[in-house]
Design a protein around this motif. Sequence first.
Motif, PDB file in Angstrom:
ATOM      1  N   VAL A 147     -15.352 -13.229   5.825  1.00 14.48           N
ATOM      2  CA  VAL A 147     -15.406 -13.632   4.419  1.00 14.48           C
ATOM      3  C   VAL A 147     -15.211 -15.134   4.328  1.00 14.48           C
ATOM      4  N   PHE A 148     -15.601 -15.713   3.188  1.00 12.47           N
ATOM      5  CA  PHE A 148     -15.379 -17.130   2.946  1.00 12.47           C
ATOM      6  C   PHE A 148     -13.988 -17.301   2.334  1.00 12.47           C
ATOM      7  N   PRO A 149     -13.327 -18.434   2.574  1.00 18.72           N
ATOM      8  CA  PRO A 149     -11.974 -18.593   2.029  1.00 18.72           C
ATOM      9  C   PRO A 149     -11.895 -18.499   0.513  1.00 18.72           C
ATOM     10  N   VAL A 150     -12.897 -19.055  -0.179  1.00 17.22           N
ATOM     11  CA  VAL A 150     -12.878 -19.110  -1.646  1.00 17.22           C
ATOM     12  C   VAL A 150     -14.234 -18.706  -2.192  1.00 17.22           C
ATOM     13  N   GLY A 151     -14.307 -18.505  -3.505  1.00 16.53           N
ATOM     14  CA  GLY A 151     -15.532 -17.991  -4.099  1.00 16.53           C
ATOM     15  C   GLY A 151     -16.363 -18.977  -4.880  1.00 16.53           C
ATOM     16  N   THR A 152     -15.894 -20.229  -5.040  1.00 18.33           N
ATOM     17  CA  THR A 152     -16.638 -21.195  -5.842  1.00 18.33           C
ATOM     18  C   THR A 152     -16.745 -22.534  -5.123  1.00 18.33           C
ATOM     19  N   GLU A 154     -16.222 -25.413  -6.457  1.00 21.63           N
ATOM     20  CA  GLU A 154     -15.110 -26.252  -6.899  1.00 21.63           C
ATOM     21  C   GLU A 154     -13.864 -25.997  -6.052  1.00 21.63           C
ATOM     22  N   ALA A 155     -13.588 -24.722  -5.767  1.00 17.11           N
ATOM     23  CA  ALA A 155     -12.427 -24.399  -4.943  1.00 17.11           C
ATOM     24  C   ALA A 155     -12.615 -24.900  -3.515  1.00 17.11           C
ATOM     25  N   PHE A 156     -13.835 -24.805  -2.978  1.00 10.59           N
ATOM     26  CA  PHE A 156     -14.094 -25.325  -1.640  1.00 10.59           C
ATOM     27  C   PHE A 156     -13.869 -26.831  -1.599  1.00 10.59           C
ATOM     28  N   TYR A 157     -14.311 -27.520  -2.629  1.00 10.27           N
ATOM     29  CA  TYR A 157     -14.116 -28.973  -2.706  1.00 10.27           C
ATOM     30  C   TYR A 157     -12.621 -29.312  -2.749  1.00 10.27           C
ATOM     31  N   GLN A 158     -11.868 -28.555  -3.528  1.00  6.25           N
ATOM     32  CA  GLN A 158     -10.428 -28.778  -3.613  1.00  6.25           C
ATOM     33  C   GLN A 158      -9.748 -28.526  -2.269  1.00  6.25           C
ATOM     34  N   LEU A 159     -10.239 -27.534  -1.526  1.00  2.00           N
ATOM     35  CA  LEU A 159      -9.695 -27.278  -0.196  1.00  2.00           C
ATOM     36  C   LEU A 159      -9.958 -28.462   0.729  1.00  2.00           C
ATOM     37  N   GLN A 160     -11.154 -29.024   0.638  1.00  2.00           N
ATOM     38  CA  GLN A 160     -11.459 -30.206   1.451  1.00  2.00           C
ATOM     39  C   GLN A 160     -10.571 -31.384   1.053  1.00  2.00           C
ATOM     40  N   GLN A 161     -10.340 -31.539  -0.237  1.00  2.00           N
ATOM     41  CA  GLN A 161      -9.462 -32.617  -0.693  1.00  2.00           C
ATOM     42  C   GLN A 161      -8.045 -32.444  -0.160  1.00  2.00           C
ATOM     43  N   ALA A 162      -7.591 -31.193  -0.098  1.00  2.57           N
ATOM     44  CA  ALA A 162      -6.240 -30.932   0.414  1.00  2.57           C
ATOM     45  C   ALA A 162      -6.119 -31.323   1.882  1.00  2.57           C
ATOM     46  N   GLN A 163      -7.243 -31.383   2.584  1.00  2.42           N
ATOM     47  CA  GLN A 163      -7.228 -31.745   4.004  1.00  2.42           C
ATOM     48  C   GLN A 163      -7.541 -33.222   4.236  1.00  2.42           C
ATOM     49  N   SER A 164      -7.765 -33.974   3.163  1.00  2.00           N
ATOM     50  CA  SER A 164      -8.128 -35.381   3.292  1.00  2.00           C
ATOM     51  C   SER A 164      -6.924 -36.236   3.697  1.00  2.00           C
ATOM     52  N   PHE A 181      -3.564 -22.900  -0.982  1.00  2.00           N
ATOM     53  CA  PHE A 181      -3.697 -21.461  -0.778  1.00  2.00           C
ATOM     54  C   PHE A 181      -2.742 -20.668  -1.663  1.00  2.00           C
ATOM     55  N   ALA A 182      -1.600 -21.237  -1.976  1.00  2.00           N
ATOM     56  CA  ALA A 182      -0.672 -20.560  -2.890  1.00  2.00           C
ATOM     57  C   ALA A 182      -1.287 -20.419  -4.273  1.00  2.00           C
ATOM     58  N   ALA A 183      -2.141 -21.366  -4.645  1.00  2.00           N
ATOM     59  CA  ALA A 183      -2.792 -21.342  -5.956  1.00  2.00           C
ATOM     60  C   ALA A 183      -4.102 -20.567  -5.943  1.00  2.00           C
ATOM     61  N   HIS A 184      -4.525 -20.070  -4.765  1.00  2.00           N
ATOM     62  CA  HIS A 184      -5.805 -19.367  -4.640  1.00  2.00           C
ATOM     63  C   HIS A 184      -5.597 -18.047  -3.910  1.00  2.00           C
ATOM     64  N   PRO A 185      -5.135 -17.034  -4.617  1.00  2.00           N
ATOM     65  CA  PRO A 185      -4.889 -15.731  -3.974  1.00  2.00           C
ATOM     66  C   PRO A 185      -6.158 -15.075  -3.437  1.00  2.00           C
ATOM     67  N   GLU A 186      -7.324 -15.487  -3.906  1.00  2.00           N
ATOM     68  CA  GLU A 186      -8.568 -14.895  -3.398  1.00  2.00           C
ATOM     69  C   GLU A 186      -8.772 -15.200  -1.911  1.00  2.00           C
ATOM     70  N   ALA A 187      -8.023 -16.180  -1.388  1.00  2.00           N
ATOM     71  CA  ALA A 187      -8.153 -16.549   0.022  1.00  2.00           C
ATOM     72  C   ALA A 187      -7.394 -15.613   0.954  1.00  2.00           C
ATOM     73  N   ALA A 188      -6.663 -14.644   0.415  1.00  2.00           N
ATOM     74  CA  ALA A 188      -5.822 -13.761   1.239  1.00  2.00           C
ATOM     75  C   ALA A 188      -6.603 -13.055   2.356  1.00  2.00           C
ATOM     76  N   PRO A 329     -22.472 -18.718  -6.639  1.00  2.00           N
ATOM     77  CA  PRO A 329     -22.553 -20.172  -6.829  1.00  2.00           C
ATOM     78  C   PRO A 329     -22.475 -20.954  -5.530  1.00  2.00           C
ATOM     79  N   LEU A 330     -21.927 -20.347  -4.479  1.00  2.00           N
ATOM     80  CA  LEU A 330     -21.856 -21.057  -3.198  1.00  2.00           C
ATOM     81  C   LEU A 330     -23.245 -21.273  -2.601  1.00  2.00           C
ATOM     82  N   LEU A 331     -24.192 -20.377  -2.892  1.00  2.00           N
ATOM     83  CA  LEU A 331     -25.536 -20.538  -2.345  1.00  2.00           C
ATOM     84  C   LEU A 331     -26.208 -21.804  -2.872  1.00  2.00           C
ATOM     85  N   ALA A 332     -26.161 -21.995  -4.188  1.00  2.00           N
ATOM     86  CA  ALA A 332     -26.766 -23.197  -4.770  1.00  2.00           C
ATOM     87  C   ALA A 332     -26.071 -24.453  -4.276  1.00  2.00           C
TER      88      ALA A 332
END
Length: 360
Positions: A147-152, A154-164, A181-188, A329-332
Motif C-alpha cells: 500500500v502507499f503511505p498516504v492517499g493524497t 498533498e499528504a505525500f508532499y507534507q511527508l516529503q517536507q517532514a523529511q527536508s 504520521f501521528a497526524a495521518h492514521p491512514e498510514a497505519a 488523485p495520486l495518479l494525476a
Amino acid sequence: MVDLSPEPNRPPLSAASRALRLGGIAVTVAALAGAFAYVNGTFDPHRLTPASLVNVLEKNNGVHPGFRRNHAKGVCVAGYFESSGEASAYSSAEVFTQARTPVVGRFALPSGSPYAPDGSVPIRSLALRFTQANGQQWRTGMNSMPVFPVGTPEAFYQLQQAQSPDPATGKPNPAAVPAFFAAHPEAAPFLQWIKTAKPSASYASETYNGINAFYLVNAAGQRQAVRWGVVPLARGTADATPSQGADFLAQDLVKRLAEGPLRWQLSITLANPGDPVNDASKAWPADRTVLNAGTLVLERTQPQDNGECRDINYDPLILPSGIEGSEDPLLAARSAAYANSYLRRTREVSQLPANQESRP
C-alpha cells in the motif's frame, strides 16, 4: 485541427450552425486550458503543483543532472508479455488478447540519489512499458510495498517536507516524521508493513504491486475496477542474504539473466462493490478474485546510461484502449510530476559536456 467543411452528400453548414459549432469548440478548448491552469496552480499560487512536488524531492535528495528526481538508481530490462487470455473478457486491450507483447522495463530503488547503496531501503520498484501491435502503449510503475503511505498528493508532499533538511542544522528535524504520521492514521497499514520489511538480495525475488486502482473496459463498455501486480515464478523466488557492496542488485540481475529468462505472473485483482478505488493507502480484502493475466518474461538487462528505458517516462496514465485510470488523485499527481521531472532531466542531458557520462 477540426474540419468544418461539408461532408459528401451533406448540405453545407449555415452561418448560424457554423457559429454554434465554432462556439462549442472554443468552450471546450477554454475548459481544457482552464483545467490545465488549475492543475498547475495558475489560479491559486498556494495550490500544490507538479513543480512543487519535484522541487521538494530535489531539496531532500540533491540535484543529480540527467537523473530521475525519484527512483534515480536503476537498470533497464527487456523482454515480452505472454497473455493467458484470462483478462480478455474484462478488457479489450490488445495486450490481453494477443499472444505476445514486447516489454521494456526498469528496476529501481525509491530514492532520488543515483548513488544510494542497494541495502539502504527495503523497497524495490519495477516500471514496465508494453507496446501493442497497434502502436498503443501501457505504462505502469509498481513497488514492492503493498500500500502507499498516504492517499493524497498533498499528504505525500507534507511527508516529503517532514523529511527536508532544517536550514539551521542541515539535517531533518527528527520529530517531524513521527509528528506527520501521528497526524495521518491512514498510514497505519504501511507503517505495519515497513516494521518487518527488509532489503531483498535480488530484484528477481520481489512481488511488485501497482497499488493504485484502474478500470478494465471490455468490448461491451463494461468497467471493472482492478489493481495489478507481478509475482515471481520459479527461479525468481530463490533469495539469499544481500551481498556486500553498494550495487549488488544490478550485479545479481546480470548473473541471473545470463542463466536464462526470469518470469513473473501478472495478477489482476478484481474489486468488489464498495472497495476503495480512489485511495492507494487502503488495501482490498484478501478474498477478492485474482486473474492470472499472463506471464512477464524478462530476457536481458541494459545499463540505464544507454539502455532503452533511459528515455522512457513511465507515466501511469499512458494507457491503451481497454484500460482506464481511476479517480485516485495520486495518479494525476504522479503523471504531472513525472512529466516535470522528465523535462528537467532530458534538458540537463542535452547540456552535458560530450566527455561527461549521463545516467538518466
